[in-house]
Design a protein around this motif. Structure first.
Motif, PDB file in Angstrom:
ATOM      1  N   ALA A   1      14.125   1.894  85.682  1.00 13.32           N
ATOM      2  CA  ALA A   1      13.230   3.042  85.772  1.00 13.32           C
ATOM      3  C   ALA A   1      13.676   4.142  84.812  1.00 13.32           C
ATOM      4  O   ALA A   1      14.874   4.358  84.606  1.00 13.32           O
ATOM      5  CB  ALA A   1      13.224   3.590  87.201  1.00 13.32           C
ATOM      6  N   VAL A   2      12.704   4.821  84.193  1.00 10.72           N
ATOM      7  CA  VAL A   2      13.022   5.949  83.317  1.00 10.72           C
ATOM      8  C   VAL A   2      12.598   7.271  83.934  1.00 10.72           C
ATOM      9  O   VAL A   2      12.925   8.346  83.432  1.00 10.72           O
ATOM     10  CB  VAL A   2      12.397   5.785  81.907  1.00 10.72           C
ATOM     11  N   ASP A   3      11.844   7.204  85.040  1.00  8.65           N
ATOM     12  CA  ASP A   3      11.478   8.419  85.772  1.00  8.65           C
ATOM     13  C   ASP A   3      11.105   8.009  87.200  1.00  8.65           C
ATOM     14  O   ASP A   3      10.634   6.901  87.426  1.00  8.65           O
ATOM     15  CB  ASP A   3      10.297   9.121  85.087  1.00  8.65           C
ATOM     16  N   LEU A   4      11.353   8.920  88.135  1.00 13.65           N
ATOM     17  CA  LEU A   4      11.041   8.649  89.537  1.00 13.65           C
ATOM     18  C   LEU A   4      10.344   9.856  90.133  1.00 13.65           C
ATOM     19  O   LEU A   4      10.718  10.996  89.846  1.00 13.65           O
ATOM     20  CB  LEU A   4      12.325   8.387  90.338  1.00 13.65           C
TER      21      LEU A   4
ATOM     22  N   THR B   1      16.904   0.428  89.909  1.00 13.94           N
ATOM     23  CA  THR B   1      17.966   0.608  88.922  1.00 13.94           C
ATOM     24  C   THR B   1      17.463   1.583  87.871  1.00 13.94           C
ATOM     25  O   THR B   1      16.309   1.527  87.455  1.00 13.94           O
ATOM     26  CB  THR B   1      18.411  -0.713  88.255  1.00 13.94           C
ATOM     27  N   VAL B   2      18.338   2.522  87.483  1.00 21.19           N
ATOM     28  CA  VAL B   2      17.919   3.580  86.569  1.00 21.19           C
ATOM     29  C   VAL B   2      18.524   3.352  85.187  1.00 21.19           C
ATOM     30  O   VAL B   2      19.685   2.957  85.057  1.00 21.19           O
ATOM     31  CB  VAL B   2      18.292   4.992  87.086  1.00 21.19           C
ATOM     32  N   ARG B   3      17.709   3.570  84.168  1.00 22.59           N
ATOM     33  CA  ARG B   3      18.165   3.407  82.792  1.00 22.59           C
ATOM     34  C   ARG B   3      19.086   4.562  82.404  1.00 22.59           C
ATOM     35  O   ARG B   3      18.820   5.723  82.743  1.00 22.59           O
ATOM     36  CB  ARG B   3      16.965   3.365  81.848  1.00 22.59           C
ATOM     37  N   GLY B   4      20.148   4.247  81.685  1.00 26.65           N
ATOM     38  CA  GLY B   4      21.056   5.277  81.195  1.00 26.65           C
ATOM     39  C   GLY B   4      20.388   6.143  80.140  1.00 26.65           C
ATOM     40  O   GLY B   4      19.482   5.705  79.432  1.00 26.65           O
ATOM     41  N   GLY B   5      20.795   7.397  80.068  1.00 27.45           N
ATOM     42  CA  GLY B   5      20.309   8.295  79.024  1.00 27.45           C
ATOM     43  C   GLY B   5      18.955   8.918  79.307  1.00 27.45           C
ATOM     44  O   GLY B   5      18.406   9.625  78.467  1.00 27.45           O
ATOM     45  N   GLU B   6      18.376   8.662  80.474  1.00 28.69           N
ATOM     46  CA  GLU B   6      17.043   9.193  80.778  1.00 28.69           C
ATOM     47  C   GLU B   6      17.100  10.457  81.641  1.00 28.69           C
ATOM     48  O   GLU B   6      16.189  11.272  81.608  1.00 28.69           O
ATOM     49  CB  GLU B   6      16.185   8.140  81.486  1.00 28.69           C
ATOM     50  N   TRP B   7      18.136  10.610  82.420  1.00 33.74           N
ATOM     51  CA  TRP B   7      18.320  11.814  83.215  1.00 33.74           C
ATOM     52  C   TRP B   7      19.469  12.615  82.606  1.00 33.74           C
ATOM     53  O   TRP B   7      20.461  12.018  82.138  1.00 33.74           O
ATOM     54  CB  TRP B   7      18.663  11.473  84.667  1.00 33.74           C
TER      55      TRP B   7
END
Lengths: 317, 263
Positions: A118-121, A152-158
């Protein structure tokens, strides 16, 4: 209570950046859910890691002292046990290479729907996650109609959450015998040592899939020769065996920060950009005007590398 | 020994495309064997060439159109194939759990010693099915494998897992196992003319949910795609325009100005 359980990522004694980002993602989601953010720290020097991750917005840190390094049986088992204990609404895990090795097992054994990378929630009566498809050409939204769920969250997006705070740390007892695990880590190997370190170069000429054939690399070699640059590449060139691994820029290769990065025939997939976005000046040559490399380029040439590069060589001959 | 390789036919979008509803319009999509699965197929075929009595079976969830891609895997040396599909599968929005249930049923049917799958699919990129499957069927596993050596008694493998930043983890994995294969593990072969001819007579068995002992509940998913859009471009690049020699001239000026070219 509608809590969030997030799992930290660390490797060889260091907390990885994505841990600070997953805390931000977890805090935002916990706010939407009106719940607490629990952070799990598993394996290695957990007390030191817990101290490092005592961040504003984390309500509790749970340390699992077992094993030295990552082991997916440990991570999956301990995360599932913490889930049973805390009964959260959401489990957030990193979409790192180690995350890929245990997060799907956590979701499977807890029977949770899994949204990967995920790139945003956003949460409003249910989870809405944003993710990419078709090699970053499009973004999609997906809705999850069941709770609890795993992401699972992608690195560098938050943005990393760095503000420190006093966070209560609790040791969580989890029995683990690594020798009984069917997958046992034997050690680590640094790859990509060799004749040159592209991380030292001031001027990198980097070549990607657009070069089409191995023999066309001669063109780039000629450009490198007349400009005094150093040659690097994106992943497909190394996968094809056309250049050694020590020339690869990106997430699984080297991170580089040259004065000038000239990307030739590189579309700019997120894994590549992760390795070169710190370059001072980025120049891209690509036939596709929509290639994501232009989003981060300072200078762009929309054109055929087989026309532009020979003309550029002539400029310096 | 039996190796099961999961093979997905993936869609690739043209440079210029339009979104229709929650997907890219069919006319802008081209279908091909998933790049990661190509490496998994190669790894399986190489094992079958190294050891005696190794059978390689591929498993695909996909419509009839996917048979072209499956034939390609057969032409590269896969012995026979399974294609899972029926009206219920076609109507479903398959999530990781649903794919896990389908492949787990295939594993039950085939009883392989080793399952190889690509790290991820190029189109939706979940990167989760292989490990989820391993957990479901009780196999050991390793994800993101870019180096693979097997013990000669085929009891275990020594693998490298490709971590971030040029680090590889060396791991021993007991069989039966699921390995998710990273690109670059090997050099996937091109199908030979002989292979393509032979593939025509190899079996592609079709399985519906009922054949696998499942019903429509197996493909029900709580995850649904609700939107698709093109990301807003954030480019603030200075574009160097003109014919190629003009573009090159301006680029040369930029490089000289930055002082990185030694002349």
């Amino acid at each position: 209570m509608s809590d969030v359980l997030a799992v930290a990522d660390h490797r060889r004694g260091a907390v990885r950046d994505v841990s600070f980002e997953i805390v931000r993602a977890g805090r935002e989601l916990a706010d939407d859910l009106d719940g607490d953010l629990h952070l799990a720290v598993i394996a290695g020097d957990v007390d030191a890691f817990a101290d490092r991750l005592s961040l504003a917005g984390v309500d509790a840190i749970h340390t699992v002292e077992a094993g030295e390094e990552f082991n997916h049986d440990l991570y999956a088992g301990a995360t599932a046990a913490l889930f049973e204990e805390l009964a959260p609404t959401a489990v957030l895990m990193p979409n790192s290479v180690n995350g890929l090795d245990y997060a799907p097992a956590v979701a499977n054994r807890l029977d949770l729907p899994l949204v990967a990378d995920a790139v945003d929630l956003a949460y409003d009566d249910g989870l809405e996650a944003t993710r990419e498809m078709y090699g970053s050409k499009v973004e999609t939204t997906v809705e999850v109609s069941e709770e609890p769920f795993a992401v699972t969250v992608r690195g560098g997006e938050w943005a990393a959450l760095e503000e420190r705070a006093d966070v209560p740390v609790e040791a969580f007892e989890y029995e683990f015998d690594e020798s009984a695990s069917g997958a046992r880590v034997q050690g680590f190997e640094e790859v990509g040592a060799g004749d040159v370190d592209i991380a030292d170069a001031e001027f990198l000429v980097s070549v990607g899939r657009g070069i089409e054939e191995e023999e066309n690399l001669e063109l780039i070699e000629e450009l490198v020769e007349v400009t005094g640059a150093t040659m690097s590449s994106s992943r497909p060139i190394v996968d094809n065996g056309w250049l050694p691994k020590n020339r690869q820029v990106g997430q699984s290769g080297k991170q580089v920060t040259p004065d000038v990065y000239l990307a030739i025939g590189i579309s700019g997939a997120v894994q590549h950009v992760a390795g070169m976005k710190g370059a001072e000046t980025i120049i891209a040559i690509n036939t596709d005007p929509n290639a994501p490399i232009f989003d981060i380029a300072d200078y762009g040439i929309v054109g055929d590398l087989f026309d532009v590069v020979p003309a550029l060589i002539e400029e310096f001959e | 020994m039996k190796i099961l390789v999961t093979v997905k036919e993936v869609a690739e979008a043209a440079d210029d495309f339009e979104i229709e509803g929650t997907d890219i319009g069919e006319q802008y999509l081209e279908y091909d064997l998933n790049e990661w699965d190509d490496y998994a197929v190669e790894a399986a075929v190489q094992l079958s060439e190294t050891y005696d009595d190794v059978e390689v079976v591929s498993a695909t969830i996909g419509p009839e159109r996917a048979e072209e891609t499956i034939r390609m895997a057969l032409a590269k040396g896969v012995d026979r194939s399974i294609r899972v599909w029926d009206d219920d599968v076609a109507a479903a929005d398959l999530d990781v759990a649903a794919k896990t249930r389908l492949f787990a049923a295939v594993v039950e049917e085939e009883d392989p010693d080793l399952v190889l799958s690509g790290v991820q699919a190029a189109d939706d990129g979940f990167g989760a099915t292989g490990v989820s499957l391993a957990d479901e069927i009780g196999f050991d596993w390793a994800a993101v494998v870019n180096d693979l050596e097997t013990e000669d008694d085929l009891s275990m493998a020594h693998v490298h897992r490709e971590l971030e930043g040029g680090i590889e983890e060396l791991t021993d994995v007991d069989f039966p196992a699921v390995l998710t294969i990273q690109t670059g593990l090997n050099e996937p072969r091109y199908a030979s003319l002989r292979g393509i001819r032979q593939a025509q007579s190899k079996e592609i068995a079709e399985f519906g949910l009922a054949d696998l002992g499942l019903d429509a509940d197996a493909v029900a998913s709580p995850i649904s795609r609700t939107g698709m859009y093109e990301p807003e471009t954030e480019s603030d690049a200075t574009y160097l325009d003109g014919a190629a020699d003009e573009q090159a001239g301006q680029l040369a000026d930029v490089l000289r100005e930055k002082g990185v070219v030694s002349e």
